[in-house]
Design a protein around this motif. Sequence first.
Motif, mmCIF file in Angstrom:
data_model
loop_
_atom_site.group_PDB
_atom_site.id
_atom_site.type_symbol
_atom_site.label_atom_id
_atom_site.label_comp_id
_atom_site.label_asym_id
_atom_site.label_seq_id
_atom_site.Cartn_x
_atom_site.Cartn_y
_atom_site.Cartn_z
ATOM 1 N N ALA A 121 17.401 39.567 37.915
ATOM 2 C CA ALA A 121 16.357 39.700 38.208
ATOM 3 C C ALA A 121 15.633 38.871 38.585
ATOM 4 O O ALA A 121 14.372 38.652 39.270
ATOM 5 C CB ALA A 121 15.409 40.977 36.896
ATOM 6 N N VAL A 122 15.483 37.490 37.390
ATOM 7 C CA VAL A 122 14.677 35.774 37.607
ATOM 8 C C VAL A 122 14.917 35.881 38.380
ATOM 9 O O VAL A 122 14.328 34.982 39.349
ATOM 10 C CB VAL A 122 15.125 35.575 35.837
ATOM 11 N N GLN A 123 16.957 35.981 38.795
ATOM 12 C CA GLN A 123 17.273 34.973 40.073
ATOM 13 C C GLN A 123 16.703 35.291 41.249
ATOM 14 O O GLN A 123 15.987 34.999 41.956
ATOM 15 C CB GLN A 123 17.966 35.100 40.476
ATOM 16 N N ARG A 124 16.732 37.169 41.772
ATOM 17 C CA ARG A 124 15.479 37.857 43.194
ATOM 18 C C ARG A 124 14.630 37.101 42.374
ATOM 19 O O ARG A 124 14.095 36.571 44.115
ATOM 20 C CB ARG A 124 15.569 39.250 42.438
ATOM 21 N N ASP A 127 14.625 32.886 44.762
ATOM 22 C CA ASP A 127 14.450 33.613 45.139
ATOM 23 C C ASP A 127 13.878 34.206 46.923
ATOM 24 O O ASP A 127 12.834 33.861 47.065
ATOM 25 C CB ASP A 127 16.078 34.879 45.423
ATOM 26 N N GLN A 128 13.329 35.520 46.037
ATOM 27 C CA GLN A 128 11.880 35.715 47.000
ATOM 28 C C GLN A 128 10.531 34.822 47.142
ATOM 29 O O GLN A 128 10.054 35.153 48.194
ATOM 30 C CB GLN A 128 11.550 37.124 45.870
ATOM 31 N N ALA A 129 10.639 34.054 46.356
ATOM 32 C CA ALA A 129 8.494 33.409 45.901
ATOM 33 C C ALA A 129 9.589 32.341 47.380
ATOM 34 O O ALA A 129 8.458 31.619 47.750
ATOM 35 C CB ALA A 129 8.819 32.379 44.629
ATOM 36 N N LEU A 134 8.971 30.317 52.326
ATOM 37 C CA LEU A 134 9.309 29.355 53.497
ATOM 38 C C LEU A 134 8.603 30.202 54.967
ATOM 39 O O LEU A 134 8.385 29.638 55.877
ATOM 40 C CB LEU A 134 10.555 29.170 53.576
ATOM 41 N N ALA A 135 8.853 31.050 54.805
ATOM 42 C CA ALA A 135 8.781 31.904 56.042
ATOM 43 C C ALA A 135 7.293 32.112 55.829
ATOM 44 O O ALA A 135 6.542 31.467 57.802
ATOM 45 C CB ALA A 135 9.603 33.372 55.880
ATOM 46 N N GLY A 136 6.399 31.583 54.862
ATOM 47 C CA GLY A 136 5.070 31.050 55.495
ATOM 48 C C GLY A 136 4.946 30.202 56.177
ATOM 49 O O GLY A 136 4.058 29.907 57.028
ATOM 50 N N TRP A 137 5.405 29.120 55.924
ATOM 51 C CA TRP A 137 5.456 28.371 56.285
ATOM 52 C C TRP A 137 5.344 27.886 58.055
ATOM 53 O O TRP A 137 5.211 27.253 58.798
ATOM 54 C CB TRP A 137 6.756 26.916 56.389
ATOM 55 N N PHE A 138 6.696 28.724 57.858
ATOM 56 C CA PHE A 138 7.420 28.563 59.702
ATOM 57 C C PHE A 138 6.243 29.346 60.847
ATOM 58 O O PHE A 138 6.090 29.543 61.567
ATOM 59 C CB PHE A 138 8.774 29.751 59.627
ATOM 60 N N GLU A 139 5.280 30.794 59.674
ATOM 61 C CA GLU A 139 4.910 31.536 60.551
ATOM 62 C C GLU A 139 3.673 30.503 60.963
ATOM 63 O O GLU A 139 3.011 30.912 62.379
ATOM 64 C CB GLU A 139 3.700 32.641 59.784
ATOM 65 N N GLU A 140 3.358 29.751 60.178
ATOM 66 C CA GLU A 140 1.817 28.612 60.422
ATOM 67 C C GLU A 140 2.466 28.008 61.342
ATOM 68 O O GLU A 140 2.065 27.572 61.933
ATOM 69 C CB GLU A 140 1.622 27.933 59.223
ATOM 70 N N LEU A 141 3.789 27.488 61.516
ATOM 71 C CA LEU A 141 4.185 26.449 62.739
ATOM 72 C C LEU A 141 3.941 27.040 63.794
ATOM 73 O O LEU A 141 3.960 26.893 65.206
ATOM 74 C CB LEU A 141 5.535 26.014 62.199
ATOM 75 N N ARG A 142 4.378 28.387 63.788
ATOM 76 C CA ARG A 142 4.760 29.112 64.762
ATOM 77 C C ARG A 142 3.540 29.439 65.665
ATOM 78 O O ARG A 142 3.493 29.311 66.825
ATOM 79 C CB ARG A 142 5.857 31.223 65.200
ATOM 80 N N GLU A 143 2.334 29.762 64.315
ATOM 81 C CA GLU A 143 0.891 30.256 65.167
ATOM 82 C C GLU A 143 0.231 28.543 66.270
ATOM 83 O O GLU A 143 -0.215 29.359 66.758
ATOM 84 C CB GLU A 143 -0.269 30.392 64.263
ATOM 85 N N GLY A 144 0.777 27.918 65.571
ATOM 86 C CA GLY A 144 0.162 26.305 65.962
ATOM 87 C C GLY A 144 1.287 25.732 67.015
ATOM 88 O O GLY A 144 1.197 25.172 67.492
ATOM 89 N N LEU A 154 11.230 35.086 58.480
ATOM 90 C CA LEU A 154 12.053 35.690 57.292
ATOM 91 C C LEU A 154 13.634 35.681 58.033
ATOM 92 O O LEU A 154 14.051 34.752 56.968
ATOM 93 C CB LEU A 154 11.610 37.471 57.315
ATOM 94 N N HIS A 155 14.231 35.783 58.471
ATOM 95 C CA HIS A 155 15.324 35.750 58.854
ATOM 96 C C HIS A 155 15.525 34.350 59.150
ATOM 97 O O HIS A 155 16.467 33.142 58.613
ATOM 98 C CB HIS A 155 15.662 35.750 60.075
ATOM 99 N N LEU A 156 15.115 33.192 59.721
ATOM 100 C CA LEU A 156 15.124 31.428 58.984
ATOM 101 C C LEU A 156 14.972 31.202 58.031
ATOM 102 O O LEU A 156 15.980 30.548 57.627
ATOM 103 C CB LEU A 156 13.857 31.045 59.840
ATOM 104 N N ALA A 157 14.369 31.656 57.212
ATOM 105 C CA ALA A 157 13.775 30.815 56.079
ATOM 106 C C ALA A 157 15.347 31.517 55.248
ATOM 107 O O ALA A 157 16.082 30.898 55.046
ATOM 108 C CB ALA A 157 12.659 32.234 55.486
ATOM 109 N N ASP A 158 15.499 33.115 55.263
ATOM 110 C CA ASP A 158 16.910 32.894 54.883
ATOM 111 C C ASP A 158 17.674 32.600 54.804
ATOM 112 O O ASP A 158 19.499 32.034 54.571
ATOM 113 C CB ASP A 158 17.044 34.721 55.111
ATOM 114 N N ALA A 159 18.519 32.168 56.734
ATOM 115 C CA ALA A 159 19.359 31.130 57.291
ATOM 116 C C ALA A 159 19.356 29.248 56.554
ATOM 117 O O ALA A 159 20.175 29.275 56.161
ATOM 118 C CB ALA A 159 18.923 30.547 58.260
ATOM 119 N N VAL A 160 17.907 29.325 56.274
ATOM 120 C CA VAL A 160 17.764 27.707 55.770
ATOM 121 C C VAL A 160 17.593 27.598 54.408
ATOM 122 O O VAL A 160 18.408 26.827 53.660
ATOM 123 C CB VAL A 160 16.487 27.330 55.836
#
Length: 196
Positions: A121-124, A127-129, A134-144, A154-160
Amino acid sequence: MPRTVDKEAQRRIVGDALLGLVSERGLDAVSVRTVAAAAGKSVGAVQKYFSGKDDMLRFAAELVGERVEHRMDAVDPAGSTGEVLRELVLATLPVDPARRAEAAVSQAFAARAVHHEGLAAVQRETDQAVRTALAGWFEELREGGRLESGADCLHLADAVIALADGFTMRMLYSPGECGALVAALDTALARLVPVE
């Protein structure tokens, strides 16, 4: 007058000792007794701050997460998308002795979490945080306009994250290949992140 003890500072001393012990000898060497000895404390003193091995591991994992977070926060966001992403990933990799100790503990914690629901549970949660940030940062980049408009953040974040996890493991068991692995990381990130 009774002496005031900084409980958090004492826990950090024990956590640092555990990190060093796991890095040098592996998870099998960790016990309350061995960590106490490495920290220069009695078993009773360690037991004042930790209920047992799992509690020490959980704290050490949190300590590692805190250190990685500080390194990631220190990355200058002003560079190109590729440069910033590279620095963010490098902040998590075992490229020096201190980070190697941290990564060894993180990997040991993750392996133990497979059969321990509390640790899982701690690990999950961790990971979620990371995934959310990371997905939030990617979204900012996409919007910009700095990331392809169709990019699935989200898929990019998971891949990274998966890429970083794989390189971490390789660097732990092949520390002499760190330079070549960082070069491979550069190649992978350049192909993974669709920068506009």
